[in-house]
Design a protein around this motif. Structure first.
Motif, PDB file in Angstrom:
ATOM      1  N   LYS A  11       0.826  -1.213   0.000  1.00  0.00           N
ATOM      2  CA  LYS A  11       0.000   0.000   0.000  1.00  0.00           C
ATOM      3  C   LYS A  11       0.856   1.258   0.000  1.00  0.00           C
ATOM      4  O   LYS A  11       1.846   1.335   0.739  1.00  0.00           O
ATOM      5  CB  LYS A  11      -0.867   0.023   1.263  1.00  0.00           C
ATOM      6  CG  LYS A  11      -2.014  -0.960   1.226  1.00  0.00           C
ATOM      7  CD  LYS A  11      -2.923  -0.712   2.413  1.00  0.00           C
ATOM      8  CE  LYS A  11      -3.130  -1.992   3.177  1.00  0.00           C
ATOM      9  NZ  LYS A  11      -3.697  -1.837   4.479  1.00  0.00           N
ATOM     10  N   GLU A 221     -15.715   1.094  -6.519  1.00  0.00           N
ATOM     11  CA  GLU A 221     -15.104  -0.217  -6.802  1.00  0.00           C
ATOM     12  C   GLU A 221     -15.244  -0.628  -8.268  1.00  0.00           C
ATOM     13  O   GLU A 221     -15.481  -1.790  -8.589  1.00  0.00           O
ATOM     14  CB  GLU A 221     -15.722  -1.279  -5.878  1.00  0.00           C
ATOM     15  CG  GLU A 221     -15.487  -0.933  -4.420  1.00  0.00           C
ATOM     16  CD  GLU A 221     -15.953  -1.998  -3.453  1.00  0.00           C
ATOM     17  OE1 GLU A 221     -16.963  -2.667  -3.758  1.00  0.00           O
ATOM     18  OE2 GLU A 221     -15.324  -2.145  -2.396  1.00  0.00           O
ATOM     19  N   HIS A 248     -11.693  -1.751  -6.958  1.00  0.00           N
ATOM     20  CA  HIS A 248     -12.054  -2.858  -6.064  1.00  0.00           C
ATOM     21  C   HIS A 248     -10.767  -3.306  -5.382  1.00  0.00           C
ATOM     22  O   HIS A 248      -9.954  -4.050  -5.946  1.00  0.00           O
ATOM     23  CB  HIS A 248     -12.693  -4.002  -6.867  1.00  0.00           C
ATOM     24  CG  HIS A 248     -13.202  -5.092  -5.998  1.00  0.00           C
ATOM     25  ND1 HIS A 248     -12.458  -6.201  -5.661  1.00  0.00           N
ATOM     26  CD2 HIS A 248     -14.379  -5.211  -5.348  1.00  0.00           C
ATOM     27  CE1 HIS A 248     -13.156  -6.974  -4.856  1.00  0.00           C
ATOM     28  NE2 HIS A 248     -14.323  -6.401  -4.646  1.00  0.00           N
ATOM     29  N   PHE A 249     -10.582  -2.787  -4.151  1.00  0.00           N
ATOM     30  CA  PHE A 249      -9.275  -2.894  -3.500  1.00  0.00           C
ATOM     31  C   PHE A 249      -8.829  -4.338  -3.302  1.00  0.00           C
ATOM     32  O   PHE A 249      -7.677  -4.685  -3.602  1.00  0.00           O
ATOM     33  CB  PHE A 249      -9.309  -2.150  -2.158  1.00  0.00           C
ATOM     34  CG  PHE A 249      -7.981  -2.102  -1.482  1.00  0.00           C
ATOM     35  CD1 PHE A 249      -7.032  -1.159  -1.864  1.00  0.00           C
ATOM     36  CD2 PHE A 249      -7.629  -3.026  -0.503  1.00  0.00           C
ATOM     37  CE1 PHE A 249      -5.789  -1.115  -1.280  1.00  0.00           C
ATOM     38  CE2 PHE A 249      -6.384  -2.996   0.088  1.00  0.00           C
ATOM     39  CZ  PHE A 249      -5.467  -2.046  -0.290  1.00  0.00           C
ATOM     40  N   GLU A 250      -9.734  -5.154  -2.812  1.00  0.00           N
ATOM     41  CA  GLU A 250      -9.341  -6.516  -2.440  1.00  0.00           C
ATOM     42  C   GLU A 250      -8.771  -7.289  -3.631  1.00  0.00           C
ATOM     43  O   GLU A 250      -7.705  -7.906  -3.537  1.00  0.00           O
ATOM     44  CB  GLU A 250     -10.575  -7.232  -1.888  1.00  0.00           C
ATOM     45  CG  GLU A 250     -10.231  -8.355  -0.945  1.00  0.00           C
ATOM     46  CD  GLU A 250     -11.506  -9.077  -0.507  1.00  0.00           C
ATOM     47  OE1 GLU A 250     -12.482  -8.382  -0.146  1.00  0.00           O
ATOM     48  OE2 GLU A 250     -11.509 -10.314  -0.558  1.00  0.00           O
ATOM     49  N   SER A 251      -9.457  -7.218  -4.781  1.00  0.00           N
ATOM     50  CA  SER A 251      -8.954  -7.962  -5.945  1.00  0.00           C
ATOM     51  C   SER A 251      -7.733  -7.274  -6.560  1.00  0.00           C
ATOM     52  O   SER A 251      -6.796  -7.935  -7.007  1.00  0.00           O
ATOM     53  CB  SER A 251     -10.063  -8.135  -6.994  1.00  0.00           C
ATOM     54  OG  SER A 251     -10.521  -6.883  -7.464  1.00  0.00           O
ATOM     55  N   GLN A 253      -5.434  -5.394  -5.045  1.00  0.00           N
ATOM     56  CA  GLN A 253      -4.224  -5.488  -4.216  1.00  0.00           C
ATOM     57  C   GLN A 253      -3.441  -6.771  -4.511  1.00  0.00           C
ATOM     58  O   GLN A 253      -2.210  -6.787  -4.408  1.00  0.00           O
ATOM     59  CB  GLN A 253      -4.594  -5.425  -2.729  1.00  0.00           C
ATOM     60  CG  GLN A 253      -3.360  -5.269  -1.838  1.00  0.00           C
ATOM     61  CD  GLN A 253      -3.676  -5.307  -0.364  1.00  0.00           C
ATOM     62  OE1 GLN A 253      -4.709  -5.836   0.033  1.00  0.00           O
ATOM     63  NE2 GLN A 253      -2.799  -4.758   0.447  1.00  0.00           N
ATOM     64  N   LYS A 254      -4.147  -7.815  -4.915  1.00  0.00           N
ATOM     65  CA  LYS A 254      -3.479  -9.110  -5.174  1.00  0.00           C
ATOM     66  C   LYS A 254      -2.627  -9.054  -6.441  1.00  0.00           C
ATOM     67  O   LYS A 254      -1.698  -9.837  -6.599  1.00  0.00           O
ATOM     68  CB  LYS A 254      -4.536 -10.213  -5.332  1.00  0.00           C
ATOM     69  CG  LYS A 254      -5.269 -10.496  -4.035  1.00  0.00           C
ATOM     70  CD  LYS A 254      -6.204 -11.690  -4.193  1.00  0.00           C
ATOM     71  CE  LYS A 254      -6.957 -11.940  -2.900  1.00  0.00           C
ATOM     72  NZ  LYS A 254      -8.380 -11.987  -3.061  1.00  0.00           N
ATOM     73  N   PRO A 261      -4.716   2.870  -0.804  1.00  0.00           N
ATOM     74  CA  PRO A 261      -6.000   2.488  -0.203  1.00  0.00           C
ATOM     75  C   PRO A 261      -6.951   3.680  -0.167  1.00  0.00           C
ATOM     76  O   PRO A 261      -6.527   4.820  -0.328  1.00  0.00           O
ATOM     77  CB  PRO A 261      -5.607   2.088   1.222  1.00  0.00           C
ATOM     78  CG  PRO A 261      -4.379   2.896   1.518  1.00  0.00           C
ATOM     79  CD  PRO A 261      -3.671   3.115   0.203  1.00  0.00           C
TER      80      PRO A 261
END
Ligand code: NAP
Length: 290
Positions: A11, A221, A248-251, A253-254, A261
């Protein structure tokens, strides 16, 4: 030159950089005061009763206090005409005790916002809203201030050590305060820039080509992790209700090597840049050299 460790996991954190800019601005303001006896002053103009605008103005006035900058706040009622607003801004423009002018967007519908913005002299346009500021920024010429959020994104990229030269940056959004100026600033740093918008066809396949993605869409997102190239740097300028960004942070970030963030990424930078640019405007007007 701002270069520091501001990453945690992958991040990019905006608060530490914004804090440093505020400290640097406070020191700059003190230098201006000690050399000239003048305290830099930002005039803020609010027209009407929009509750969100009241909150934004309060935040700006708080930041002025933290940076040692004098604020002069002018509140006009929601029946204000274009002529009245232009006259006020022209007076502020001619007032040597005012160094920066910020007209809070949006203004009530009867007011020609563009005419009001254009009454701000470029040297006091610390929010980068005038044609003069924009065109100088686009031509990569000094003597202007860029729009604050785009400049904040650029300083975050610099602080995180992201190389821009020769890289492909895809900007999603073409608004005058975000998408267009950030594209110009990236271009000035020798990135290859693609600007996308609501009529862009097959957006995911364009985003897939990007080394750097700037999301400035205003849809929560919206940008998905599987649109991204592995290792892309993702700057999420979005700020939607519920503290949600445009990515869409979760996907994302991977897949991303670095990502801002929401909250705590790009957001904290905007007001810090406004303070920095107000101090710079005062220094230029008062002949204080670095
Ligand atoms: P805006 O003026 O509404 O512009 C949105 C842009 O996104 C437009 O250029 C629009 O294209 C494009 N767009 C809309 N739907 C799209 C789609 N389906 N596919 C591709 N592009 C699409 O918004 P803005 O003022 O630039 O703000 C963008 C975001 O940044 C918002 O979330 C806002 O809250 C946030 N923001 C944050 C800060 C901060 O301080 N952190 C400051 C300002 C804004 P068209 O031009 O074709 O309509």
């Amino acid at each position: 030159m701002l270069r520091m460790s501001i990453t945690h996991d992958n991040k990019i954190l905006g608060k530490p950089v914004a804090n440093i800019i505020m400290q640097q601005t406070l020191a700059h303001v003190q230098k201006i005061k000690s050399q000239t006896g003048v305290t830099p002053c930002l005039a803020t103009v609010l027209v009407g009763e929009d509750p969100a605008s009241h909150t934004y103005i309060r935040m700006k006035l708080n930041r002025c206090e933290q940076a040692g900058i004098t604020s002069r706040h002018i509140k006009l009622d929601d029946k204000t005409t274009t002529q009245q607003l232009v006259t006020l801004i022209t007076e502020l423009g001619n007032d040597p005790t005012v160094n920066g002018i910020l007209l809070q967007h949006p203004v009530p519908s009867q007011v020609d916002e563009r005419a009001a913005f254009e009454a701000i002299p470029v040297c006091k346009d610390v929010d980068g809203v005038t044609y003069g500021s924009f065109s100088r920024m686009w031509f990569n010429e000094p003597g202007c201030f860029p729009s604050c959020t785009p400049q904040g994104i650029m300083l975050l990229l610099q602080a995180a050590g992201v190389q821009l030269k020769g890289k492909h940056a895809v900007v999603i959004g073409r608004s005058p305060i975000l998408g267009k100026p950030v594209a110009g600033l990236l271009l000035a740093k020798h990135a290859t820039v693609t600007i996308c918008h609501s009529r862009t066809e097959d957006l995911p396949s364009i985003v897939k080509l990007a080394d750097i993605v700037v999301a400035a869409v205003g849809i929560p997102e919206f940008v998905q992790g599987d649109w991204l190239k592995s290792g892309a740097v993702v700057m999420d300028a979005g700020y939607n209700p519920g503290n949600v960004g445009d990515v869409h942070f979760e996907s994302a970030q991977k897949v991303a090597s670095l990502i801002t963030p929401v909250p705590g990424g790009v957001g904290p930078m905007t007001l810090a840049i406004l303070m920095q640019q107000t101090a710079l405007a005062a220094a230029q007007q008062l002949g204080v050299t670095e």
